[in-house]
Design a protein around this motif. Structure first.
Motif, PDB file in Angstrom:
ATOM      1  N   THR A 110       3.487 -24.320  36.274  1.00 57.46           N
ATOM      2  CA  THR A 110       4.686 -24.365  35.342  1.00 57.46           C
ATOM      3  C   THR A 110       4.911 -25.932  35.065  1.00 57.46           C
ATOM      4  O   THR A 110       5.012 -26.855  35.794  1.00 57.46           O
ATOM      5  CB  THR A 110       5.663 -23.556  35.614  1.00 57.46           C
ATOM      6  N   VAL A 111       5.343 -26.224  33.889  1.00 60.18           N
ATOM      7  CA  VAL A 111       5.714 -27.586  33.438  1.00 60.18           C
ATOM      8  C   VAL A 111       7.144 -27.639  33.892  1.00 60.18           C
ATOM      9  O   VAL A 111       8.036 -27.218  33.175  1.00 60.18           O
ATOM     10  CB  VAL A 111       5.693 -27.545  32.159  1.00 60.18           C
ATOM     11  N   PRO A 112       7.603 -28.744  34.564  1.00 59.37           N
ATOM     12  CA  PRO A 112       8.962 -28.865  34.999  1.00 59.37           C
ATOM     13  C   PRO A 112       9.982 -29.113  33.850  1.00 59.37           C
ATOM     14  O   PRO A 112       9.389 -29.827  32.677  1.00 59.37           O
ATOM     15  CB  PRO A 112       8.861 -30.203  36.098  1.00 59.37           C
ATOM     16  N   ASP A 113      11.231 -28.990  33.891  1.00 61.24           N
ATOM     17  CA  ASP A 113      12.190 -29.401  32.862  1.00 61.24           C
ATOM     18  C   ASP A 113      11.920 -28.666  31.635  1.00 61.24           C
ATOM     19  O   ASP A 113      12.132 -29.333  30.571  1.00 61.24           O
ATOM     20  CB  ASP A 113      12.461 -30.697  33.002  1.00 61.24           C
ATOM     21  N   ILE A 358       5.360 -38.462  51.550  1.00 58.46           N
ATOM     22  CA  ILE A 358       5.448 -36.999  52.259  1.00 58.46           C
ATOM     23  C   ILE A 358       6.317 -35.991  51.450  1.00 58.46           C
ATOM     24  O   ILE A 358       6.199 -34.861  51.086  1.00 58.46           O
ATOM     25  CB  ILE A 358       5.817 -36.883  53.876  1.00 58.46           C
ATOM     26  N   ALA A 359       7.395 -36.659  51.177  1.00 52.63           N
ATOM     27  CA  ALA A 359       8.641 -35.994  50.529  1.00 52.63           C
ATOM     28  C   ALA A 359       7.860 -35.466  49.157  1.00 52.63           C
ATOM     29  O   ALA A 359       8.103 -34.354  48.564  1.00 52.63           O
ATOM     30  CB  ALA A 359       9.912 -36.711  50.353  1.00 52.63           C
ATOM     31  N   THR A 360       7.527 -36.611  48.293  1.00 56.61           N
ATOM     32  CA  THR A 360       6.701 -36.198  47.120  1.00 56.61           C
ATOM     33  C   THR A 360       5.582 -35.131  47.191  1.00 56.61           C
ATOM     34  O   THR A 360       5.555 -34.193  46.333  1.00 56.61           O
ATOM     35  CB  THR A 360       6.239 -37.288  46.333  1.00 56.61           C
ATOM     36  N   TYR A 361       5.049 -35.291  48.269  1.00 54.74           N
ATOM     37  CA  TYR A 361       3.836 -34.162  48.268  1.00 54.74           C
ATOM     38  C   TYR A 361       4.457 -32.635  48.712  1.00 54.74           C
ATOM     39  O   TYR A 361       3.965 -31.878  48.045  1.00 54.74           O
ATOM     40  CB  TYR A 361       3.016 -34.722  49.702  1.00 54.74           C
ATOM     41  N   VAL A 362       5.391 -32.604  49.406  1.00 54.90           N
ATOM     42  CA  VAL A 362       5.986 -31.438  49.755  1.00 54.90           C
ATOM     43  C   VAL A 362       6.646 -30.640  48.327  1.00 54.90           C
ATOM     44  O   VAL A 362       6.382 -29.613  48.065  1.00 54.90           O
ATOM     45  CB  VAL A 362       7.150 -31.415  50.843  1.00 54.90           C
ATOM     46  N   MET A 363       7.420 -31.631  47.649  1.00 54.05           N
ATOM     47  CA  MET A 363       7.925 -31.041  46.645  1.00 54.05           C
ATOM     48  C   MET A 363       7.210 -30.954  45.104  1.00 54.05           C
ATOM     49  O   MET A 363       7.595 -30.144  44.249  1.00 54.05           O
ATOM     50  CB  MET A 363       9.108 -32.047  46.533  1.00 54.05           C
ATOM     51  N   GLY A 364       6.192 -31.760  45.160  1.00 51.47           N
ATOM     52  CA  GLY A 364       5.326 -31.987  44.102  1.00 51.47           C
ATOM     53  C   GLY A 364       4.281 -30.643  44.097  1.00 51.47           C
ATOM     54  O   GLY A 364       4.084 -30.073  44.829  1.00 51.47           O
ATOM     55  N   SER A 365       3.628 -30.828  42.849  1.00 50.89           N
ATOM     56  CA  SER A 365       2.704 -29.903  42.706  1.00 50.89           C
ATOM     57  C   SER A 365       1.471 -30.260  41.425  1.00 50.89           C
ATOM     58  O   SER A 365       1.804 -31.478  40.954  1.00 50.89           O
ATOM     59  CB  SER A 365       3.235 -28.413  41.915  1.00 50.89           C
ATOM     60  N   SER A 372      -0.150 -37.810  45.773  1.00 50.38           N
ATOM     61  CA  SER A 372       0.599 -38.024  47.265  1.00 50.38           C
ATOM     62  C   SER A 372      -0.274 -37.891  48.142  1.00 50.38           C
ATOM     63  O   SER A 372      -0.157 -38.410  49.390  1.00 50.38           O
ATOM     64  CB  SER A 372       1.962 -37.021  47.309  1.00 50.38           C
ATOM     65  N   PHE A 373      -1.086 -36.964  48.115  1.00 51.85           N
ATOM     66  CA  PHE A 373      -2.101 -36.516  49.295  1.00 51.85           C
ATOM     67  C   PHE A 373      -2.975 -37.651  49.349  1.00 51.85           C
ATOM     68  O   PHE A 373      -3.172 -38.287  50.719  1.00 51.85           O
ATOM     69  CB  PHE A 373      -2.932 -34.977  49.230  1.00 51.85           C
ATOM     70  N   ALA A 374      -3.611 -38.430  48.617  1.00 48.00           N
ATOM     71  CA  ALA A 374      -4.231 -39.329  48.706  1.00 48.00           C
ATOM     72  C   ALA A 374      -3.555 -40.614  49.192  1.00 48.00           C
ATOM     73  O   ALA A 374      -3.936 -41.463  50.123  1.00 48.00           O
ATOM     74  CB  ALA A 374      -4.983 -40.076  47.362  1.00 48.00           C
ATOM     75  N   LEU A 375      -2.078 -40.803  48.933  1.00 48.15           N
ATOM     76  CA  LEU A 375      -1.441 -41.958  49.345  1.00 48.15           C
ATOM     77  C   LEU A 375      -1.231 -41.791  51.047  1.00 48.15           C
ATOM     78  O   LEU A 375      -1.386 -42.617  51.768  1.00 48.15           O
ATOM     79  CB  LEU A 375      -0.311 -41.944  48.653  1.00 48.15           C
ATOM     80  N   ILE A 376      -1.002 -40.381  51.117  1.00 45.78           N
ATOM     81  CA  ILE A 376      -0.630 -40.222  52.666  1.00 45.78           C
ATOM     82  C   ILE A 376      -1.955 -40.653  53.525  1.00 45.78           C
ATOM     83  O   ILE A 376      -1.793 -41.282  54.478  1.00 45.78           O
ATOM     84  CB  ILE A 376      -0.478 -38.896  52.799  1.00 45.78           C
ATOM     85  N   VAL A 377      -3.116 -40.004  53.183  1.00 44.21           N
ATOM     86  CA  VAL A 377      -4.466 -40.458  53.730  1.00 44.21           C
ATOM     87  C   VAL A 377      -4.626 -41.961  53.608  1.00 44.21           C
ATOM     88  O   VAL A 377      -4.790 -42.526  54.819  1.00 44.21           O
ATOM     89  CB  VAL A 377      -5.469 -39.687  53.425  1.00 44.21           C
ATOM     90  N   GLY A 378      -4.487 -42.489  52.544  1.00 45.22           N
ATOM     91  CA  GLY A 378      -4.799 -43.970  52.522  1.00 45.22           C
ATOM     92  C   GLY A 378      -3.842 -44.913  53.315  1.00 45.22           C
ATOM     93  O   GLY A 378      -4.438 -46.087  53.881  1.00 45.22           O
ATOM     94  N   ILE A 379      -2.498 -44.585  53.156  1.00 48.26           N
ATOM     95  CA  ILE A 379      -1.487 -45.511  53.754  1.00 48.26           C
ATOM     96  C   ILE A 379      -1.767 -45.509  55.243  1.00 48.26           C
ATOM     97  O   ILE A 379      -1.738 -46.405  56.105  1.00 48.26           O
ATOM     98  CB  ILE A 379      -0.167 -44.943  53.340  1.00 48.26           C
ATOM     99  N   SER A 380      -2.054 -44.149  55.957  1.00 51.28           N
ATOM    100  CA  SER A 380      -2.140 -44.237  57.288  1.00 51.28           C
ATOM    101  C   SER A 380      -3.355 -44.700  57.559  1.00 51.28           C
ATOM    102  O   SER A 380      -3.475 -45.385  58.559  1.00 51.28           O
ATOM    103  CB  SER A 380      -2.401 -42.443  57.682  1.00 51.28           C
ATOM    104  N   VAL A 381      -4.486 -44.466  57.135  1.00 52.98           N
ATOM    105  CA  VAL A 381      -6.058 -45.242  57.396  1.00 52.98           C
ATOM    106  C   VAL A 381      -5.751 -46.791  57.094  1.00 52.98           C
ATOM    107  O   VAL A 381      -6.183 -47.625  57.749  1.00 52.98           O
ATOM    108  CB  VAL A 381      -7.124 -44.685  56.479  1.00 52.98           C
ATOM    109  N   GLY A 382      -5.147 -47.081  56.001  1.00 52.52           N
ATOM    110  CA  GLY A 382      -5.070 -48.764  55.618  1.00 52.52           C
ATOM    111  C   GLY A 382      -4.078 -49.293  56.887  1.00 52.52           C
ATOM    112  O   GLY A 382      -4.588 -50.539  56.962  1.00 52.52           O
ATOM    113  N   THR A 383      -3.230 -48.702  57.314  1.00 53.14           N
ATOM    114  CA  THR A 383      -2.217 -49.347  58.426  1.00 53.14           C
ATOM    115  C   THR A 383      -3.189 -49.549  59.802  1.00 53.14           C
ATOM    116  O   THR A 383      -3.340 -50.528  60.338  1.00 53.14           O
ATOM    117  CB  THR A 383      -1.196 -48.369  58.955  1.00 53.14           C
ATOM    118  N   TYR A 384      -4.023 -48.450  59.975  1.00 52.33           N
ATOM    119  CA  TYR A 384      -5.094 -48.527  61.081  1.00 52.33           C
ATOM    120  C   TYR A 384      -6.059 -49.514  60.940  1.00 52.33           C
ATOM    121  O   TYR A 384      -6.142 -50.435  61.759  1.00 52.33           O
ATOM    122  CB  TYR A 384      -5.597 -47.077  61.398  1.00 52.33           C
ATOM    123  N   SER A 385      -6.501 -49.642  59.749  1.00 48.00           N
ATOM    124  CA  SER A 385      -7.529 -50.631  59.608  1.00 48.00           C
ATOM    125  C   SER A 385      -7.230 -52.100  59.474  1.00 48.00           C
ATOM    126  O   SER A 385      -8.089 -52.853  59.827  1.00 48.00           O
ATOM    127  CB  SER A 385      -8.462 -50.272  58.108  1.00 48.00           C
TER     128      SER A 385
END
Length: 486
Positions: A110-113, A358-365, A372-385
């Motif tokens: 569904t298209v928001p708004d 994470i909030a964007t990932y939970v609320m978004g579609s 958001s999923f890509a950013l969650i993985v990338g930021i976590s791995v980027g901090t580690y690297s």
């Protein structure tokens, strides 16, 4: 005595003031052995990279593609429909109906708004047979006083491109071309040459077909209008894949140059290895979850690359600062201390960013959720690297190619005291061999003389040596003015 009056209270002025204490996520004296345990984490990263590559190969054999290519890359159509709110079925029923119609891998959200709008994506693209295309061209050859001078339909594209020698009545063009079988909406095109009047026809062939199927399934009048329809052909999708890969390579190449110029050539390989590590593991996460990989995902990976190099540069800046300050200590120790110094900043910055993502990932579609999923993985791995990959690569490059020698300074090639313009060049040499620009003598020689003089003064005074310098006394080197590379 020792008391002073403050309002109605007596305060002991001799009592020491309490020290202000702040909450700390990471204690200031933390000394985690990043460098000592680097191989444990390096092998862990190698395992993740091999797993990511294995998933791509597995998906190729199972699904026929390494990733779940979106419409942008695989080709397909995106249709936005306006539904009658009184007759609109639940979105889950629409998804089930699309699968029933044979649209494999279709999506519906569904298209928001909006009031009852649905966005549908299918892998089918517009296909117009040559006979229908010829009939459409013949139908719009002459519209009033305007004569057709150009008619194009790129293979798999969702638009027809027309050119007239005069301004046509677009409503008449739309009626004629729709009646001939090329269903779509007509808009004014982009004028390139004087004397030409372009017209664009946005085809809604797939949208029209889906509309008919949904109304047959849920009843006539379910779909009130096709708001927008867009198609990407297979050739265009293939070109977008190539362009997306080039954008990542260009980004990493320019970042390599920036780090090399901004710091030192020894730091640049570590930054690039960390970026490639982050991007590939993020791609592996998409291969594992079979989420749609589209241009939005490429944008997310480029965002990750920028965020990761920012974090890595902060770490490298601290490493460079500590290595320059403590030249007599092993570079592994100073690097490890620098990593611990930036640990609190790294965790707080990445943690607060992750909270919002994470909030964007939970609320978004849809594409927002995938982004958001890509950013969650990338930021976590980027901090580690930044901590466990970039710094160890820097240490390896320093040891392998520079024999663990010291730091960037300027040396001239001519005889002692002779420094013609342009003769100076940046070299990498041991800290002891660095030339003090005020005296023109090696720094190591000055340090030993200074340490000997201080030791002699302490012996004459009968005092104990102070500090923990290399000669038993506190070594204070002369202030050296460094010429920085311009």
């Amino acid at each position: 005595p020792g008391l002073r009056v403050h309002g109605d209270h007596q305060v002991d002025s001799a009592a020491p003031a309490q020290k202000q204490r702040f909450f700390e996520v990471i204690a200031a004296n933390t000394n985690y052995p990043f460098v000592a345990k680097r191989w444990t984490f390096i092998w862990g990263s190698i395992l993740l990279l091999v797993l990511s590559a294995g998933l791509l190969v597995f998906n190729q054999f199972k699904y026929g593609a390494p990733l779940n290519w979106g419409i942008d890359f695989a080709g397909g159509s995106s249709v936005r429909l306006q539904l009658d709110q009184a007759k609109a079925p639940p979105i889950d029923d629409i998804r089930a109906a699309l699968e029933e119609f044979g649209y494999e891998g279709s999506q519906a959200v569904t298209v928001p708004d909006t009031d009852g709008e649905v966005l549908i994506r299918v892998k089918e693209s517009i296909s117009i047979d040559p006979t229908t295309l010829a009939a459409c061209e013949a139908a719009v050859t002459t519209v009033g006083a305007a004569h057709l001078i150009g008619f194009q339909h790129p293979e798999g594209a969702s638009k027809l491109f027309l050119k007239y020698d005069a301004e046509p009545v677009r409503k008449d063009v739309e009626e004629r071309i729709n009646a001939a079988g090329c269903v779509g909406t007509v808009d004014k095109g982009f004028e390139v040459r004087a004397g030409e009047y372009p017209v664009e026809v946005s085809l809604i062939g797939v949208g029209s077909k889906i509309t008919e199927q949904l109304e047959a399934k849920f009843g006539e009048g379910t779909v009130t209008a096709v708001v927008h329809a867009e198609t990407v052909g297979a050739k265009v999708g293939s070109q977008l894949k190539t362009d997306g890969a080039k954008s990542l390579l260009y980004a990493m190449g320019f970042i390599f140059l920036y780090v090399m110029i901004r710091f030192d050539l020894r730091f640049a390989p570590g930054g690039i290895v960390a970026l490639a590590h982050d991007a590939f593991i993020t791609i592996g996460a998409f291969a594992l979850t079979w989420k749609e990989f589209s241009l939005t995902t490429i944008a997310a990976i480029l965002t990750i690359v920028g965020y990761s190099i920012n974090d890595t540069i902060v770490v490298f800046d601290r490493v460079r600062e500590r290595v320059a300050m403590f030249r007599d200590q092993p570079i592994e120790e100073t690097t490890n201390r620098a990593l611990n110094d930036t640990l609190s900043r790294t965790i707080l910055t990445s943690g607060t960013t992750l909270l919002s993502v994470i909030a964007t990932y939970v609320m978004g579609s849809g594409s927002i959720e995938d982004f958001s999923f890509a950013l969650i993985v990338g930021i976590s791995v980027g901090t580690y690297s930044s901590l466990f990959i970039a710094a160890p690569v820097f240490l390896w490059v320093n040891k392998r190619f520079y024999a663990g020698q010291g730091h960037l300074h300027w040396r001239h090639d001519g005889p002692e005291g002779d420094r013609p313009a342009g003769a100076e060049r940046p070299v990498l040499a041991a800290g002891e061999d660095e030339i003090d620009e005020e005296s023109g003598r090696p720094v190591g020689e000055l340090r030993r003389e200074q340490a000997a003089a201080e030791q002699a003064e302490q012996d004459r005074a009968g005092g104990e040596p102070e500090g923990d310098g290399p000669e038993g006394g506190a070594v204070r080197t002369t202030r050296r003015r460094r010429r920085r590379p311009q």
